[in-house]
Scaffold this motif. Sequence first.
Motif, PDB file in Angstrom:
ATOM      1  N   ARG A   1       6.878 -62.843 -75.881  1.00 58.50           N
ATOM      2  CA  ARG A   1       6.333 -61.760 -75.060  1.00 58.50           C
ATOM      3  C   ARG A   1       4.846 -61.991 -74.789  1.00 58.50           C
ATOM      4  NH1 ARG A   1       3.291 -57.534 -75.591  1.00 58.50           N
ATOM      5  NH2 ARG A   1       3.028 -57.831 -77.850  1.00 58.50           N
ATOM      6  N   ARG A   2       4.102 -62.384 -75.809  1.00 59.03           N
ATOM      7  CA  ARG A   2       2.666 -62.617 -75.636  1.00 59.03           C
ATOM      8  C   ARG A   2       2.401 -63.792 -74.681  1.00 59.03           C
ATOM      9  NH1 ARG A   2       0.093 -61.934 -81.783  1.00 59.03           N
ATOM     10  NH2 ARG A   2       1.255 -60.026 -82.335  1.00 59.03           N
ATOM     11  N   ILE A   3       3.195 -64.841 -74.824  1.00 64.14           N
ATOM     12  CA  ILE A   3       3.028 -66.019 -73.960  1.00 64.14           C
ATOM     13  C   ILE A   3       3.358 -65.669 -72.506  1.00 64.14           C
ATOM     14  CG2 ILE A   3       4.020 -68.279 -73.412  1.00 64.14           C
ATOM     15  CD1 ILE A   3       2.133 -68.400 -75.774  1.00 64.14           C
ATOM     16  N   THR A   4       4.425 -64.916 -72.303  1.00 63.63           N
ATOM     17  CA  THR A   4       4.831 -64.530 -70.951  1.00 63.63           C
ATOM     18  C   THR A   4       3.790 -63.629 -70.303  1.00 63.63           C
ATOM     19  OG1 THR A   4       7.175 -64.682 -71.583  1.00 63.63           O
ATOM     20  CG2 THR A   4       6.648 -63.438 -69.581  1.00 63.63           C
TER      21      THR A   4
ATOM     22  N   PRO B   1       4.544 -75.677 -68.468  1.00 68.85           N
ATOM     23  CA  PRO B   1       3.780 -76.753 -67.839  1.00 68.85           C
ATOM     24  C   PRO B   1       2.645 -77.238 -68.735  1.00 68.85           C
ATOM     25  CG  PRO B   1       4.197 -74.980 -66.284  1.00 68.85           C
ATOM     26  CD  PRO B   1       4.619 -74.472 -67.627  1.00 68.85           C
ATOM     27  N   THR B   2       2.345 -78.507 -68.653  1.00 68.10           N
ATOM     28  CA  THR B   2       1.341 -79.128 -69.517  1.00 68.10           C
ATOM     29  C   THR B   2      -0.007 -78.412 -69.524  1.00 68.10           C
ATOM     30  OG1 THR B   2       2.398 -81.293 -69.298  1.00 68.10           O
ATOM     31  CG2 THR B   2       0.071 -81.278 -69.921  1.00 68.10           C
ATOM     32  N   PRO B   3      -0.572 -78.013 -68.372  1.00 67.33           N
ATOM     33  CA  PRO B   3      -1.916 -77.410 -68.421  1.00 67.33           C
ATOM     34  C   PRO B   3      -1.976 -76.058 -69.111  1.00 67.33           C
ATOM     35  CG  PRO B   3      -1.018 -77.290 -66.203  1.00 67.33           C
ATOM     36  CD  PRO B   3      -0.111 -78.183 -66.985  1.00 67.33           C
ATOM     37  N   ALA B   4      -0.825 -75.432 -69.390  1.00 68.29           N
ATOM     38  CA  ALA B   4      -0.818 -74.129 -70.064  1.00 68.29           C
ATOM     39  C   ALA B   4      -0.756 -74.261 -71.579  1.00 68.29           C
ATOM     40  CB  ALA B   4       0.361 -73.297 -69.571  1.00 68.29           C
ATOM     41  N   LEU B   5      -0.504 -75.461 -72.084  1.00 67.64           N
ATOM     42  CA  LEU B   5      -0.270 -75.634 -73.511  1.00 67.64           C
ATOM     43  C   LEU B   5      -1.515 -75.347 -74.349  1.00 67.64           C
ATOM     44  CD1 LEU B   5       1.919 -78.856 -73.343  1.00 67.64           C
ATOM     45  CD2 LEU B   5       2.678 -76.598 -74.114  1.00 67.64           C
ATOM     46  N   GLY B   6      -2.690 -75.672 -73.817  1.00 69.00           N
ATOM     47  CA  GLY B   6      -3.917 -75.432 -74.561  1.00 69.00           C
ATOM     48  C   GLY B   6      -4.140 -73.957 -74.860  1.00 69.00           C
ATOM     49  N   ARG B   7      -3.939 -73.101 -73.863  1.00 71.40           N
ATOM     50  CA  ARG B   7      -4.079 -71.659 -74.086  1.00 71.40           C
ATOM     51  C   ARG B   7      -2.975 -71.132 -74.991  1.00 71.40           C
ATOM     52  NH1 ARG B   7      -4.178 -68.526 -68.691  1.00 71.40           N
ATOM     53  NH2 ARG B   7      -4.295 -66.783 -70.186  1.00 71.40           N
ATOM     54  N   ALA B   8      -1.774 -71.688 -74.844  1.00 75.18           N
ATOM     55  CA  ALA B   8      -0.661 -71.274 -75.689  1.00 75.18           C
ATOM     56  C   ALA B   8      -0.934 -71.630 -77.147  1.00 75.18           C
ATOM     57  CB  ALA B   8       0.633 -71.934 -75.225  1.00 75.18           C
ATOM     58  N   GLN B   9      -1.661 -72.721 -77.371  1.00 73.02           N
ATOM     59  CA  GLN B   9      -1.960 -73.140 -78.739  1.00 73.02           C
ATOM     60  C   GLN B   9      -2.766 -72.086 -79.489  1.00 73.02           C
ATOM     61  OE1 GLN B   9      -5.209 -74.235 -80.125  1.00 73.02           O
ATOM     62  NE2 GLN B   9      -4.107 -74.409 -82.085  1.00 73.02           N
ATOM     63  N   VAL B  10      -3.740 -71.521 -78.813  1.00 72.39           N
ATOM     64  CA  VAL B  10      -4.580 -70.502 -79.446  1.00 72.39           C
ATOM     65  C   VAL B  10      -3.752 -69.282 -79.821  1.00 72.39           C
ATOM     66  CG1 VAL B  10      -6.563 -68.961 -79.106  1.00 72.39           C
ATOM     67  CG2 VAL B  10      -6.619 -71.301 -78.193  1.00 72.39           C
ATOM     68  N   ILE B  11      -2.906 -68.846 -78.897  1.00 71.43           N
ATOM     69  CA  ILE B  11      -2.059 -67.674 -79.152  1.00 71.43           C
ATOM     70  C   ILE B  11      -1.081 -67.948 -80.289  1.00 71.43           C
ATOM     71  CG2 ILE B  11      -0.275 -66.184 -78.144  1.00 71.43           C
ATOM     72  CD1 ILE B  11      -1.634 -66.625 -75.420  1.00 71.43           C
ATOM     73  N   THR B  12      -0.475 -69.118 -80.282  1.00 69.23           N
ATOM     74  CA  THR B  12       0.534 -69.449 -81.288  1.00 69.23           C
ATOM     75  C   THR B  12      -0.074 -69.592 -82.673  1.00 69.23           C
ATOM     76  OG1 THR B  12       1.834 -70.608 -79.596  1.00 69.23           O
ATOM     77  CG2 THR B  12       2.358 -71.082 -81.895  1.00 69.23           C
ATOM     78  N   GLU B  13      -1.212 -70.255 -82.761  1.00 70.51           N
ATOM     79  CA  GLU B  13      -1.845 -70.434 -84.073  1.00 70.51           C
ATOM     80  C   GLU B  13      -2.232 -69.082 -84.680  1.00 70.51           C
ATOM     81  OE1 GLU B  13      -5.331 -73.087 -86.236  1.00 70.51           O
ATOM     82  OE2 GLU B  13      -5.472 -72.685 -84.080  1.00 70.51           O
ATOM     83  N   ARG B  14      -2.783 -68.192 -83.872  1.00 74.97           N
ATOM     84  CA  ARG B  14      -3.151 -66.862 -84.375  1.00 74.97           C
ATOM     85  C   ARG B  14      -1.912 -66.087 -84.823  1.00 74.97           C
ATOM     86  NH1 ARG B  14      -7.453 -65.210 -79.569  1.00 74.97           N
ATOM     87  NH2 ARG B  14      -9.195 -66.521 -80.307  1.00 74.97           N
ATOM     88  N   TYR B  15      -0.838 -66.210 -84.055  1.00 78.72           N
ATOM     89  CA  TYR B  15       0.383 -65.482 -84.396  1.00 78.72           C
ATOM     90  C   TYR B  15       0.989 -66.009 -85.691  1.00 78.72           C
ATOM     91  CZ  TYR B  15       4.975 -63.323 -83.821  1.00 78.72           C
ATOM     92  OH  TYR B  15       6.132 -62.596 -84.012  1.00 78.72           O
TER      93      TYR B  15
END
Length: 353
Positions: free
Chosen positions: A31-34, A303-317
């Motif tokens: 949900r957060r990623i979407t 998509p590849t360019p979104a992975l960096g932002r997703a990393q921050v969200i995932t690590e915090r979660y």
Amino acid sequence: MTYPTVIPADPTTQRQQDERRDGSDFSELSRRITEAGLLRRRPVYYTVRFGAVAAALTGSIAAFFALGDSWSQLLVAVALAVVFGQLGLAAHDLAHRQVFSRRQPSEVGGFLVADLLLGMSYGWWMNKHTRHHANPNHEGKDPDVAPDILVWSRRQADKAQGLPRFVGRHQAVLFFPLLTLEGLNLSFSSFRALRTRSVKRPLLEGTLLVAHFGLYFGAIFSVLSPAKALAFIAVHQGLFGIYLGSVFAPNHKGMPMIEEGTRLDFLRRQVLTSRNVRGGALVDVFMGGLNYQIEHHLFPSMPTPALGRAQVITERYCAELGIPYHQTGLIASHREALRHLRSVGEPLRSARR
């Protein structure tokens, strides 16, 4: 943070975890990623990226024919190895539908890039890679840790015979030399797979593979003398294999192996067995975004360019849930992988004493 060699089965813990999670942990992350808009397609990015790779391939081919029968062609072989590595990453993104949301254009692009340009079966590789994503580092289910020349666990080492037993004793030292054969191994495995059910369009893929190698060897041996041709192939294929291995090996090798009977929810199964690699923009380009392996496994179509932002969200979660989340530098990631290879080969070395 210390990681176990394996994630063992524990029926009591599994029941408690299943009751508590019930799939809600990953649902909340999704949900957060979407909501952050990270699953939207990035057509401009892929147009620029694939255009750059196409230009590099065209330039390498032009340089090859312009230089003629010269030892300077070995420099072209080096450049072409990098281009082939980038083509492999492009085929990977197409297979995961990161580029196109629909199956047909993804498949067309995959057949052209993988079969025709790389000489690797798209259907065979996609079948193998899909099984890896479903059960990473799971013995018996993940084809990437199936015992072959190398062994990935002490259990596999105990059962190794013949060449794998010999190689297993020294596999940490032999790992990179063996990678020089990886490009050829992928092509050999592709032809062999044409007779199996993993390839749904064997005639199409077989035709494209034959066309690739007809053009590849035809061009090399028509322009270069036999000695230079063989040297060109050795440099090109050897460095291509090392490039691929350097991109894929840091992602899971040395991370915990999952024992048969262990039940983990999707979020933990992907996070605990994957490793991220830090390094900034240069590593992002070199690894094609696969340095964000945790996020890629959780959201394969991102998509590849979104992975960096997703990393921050995932690590915090993961920190909120107390789930170990591992990332390290590129050199350190290879050191961890090689340390694991040496460790699991210890029983084979001890047996010789």
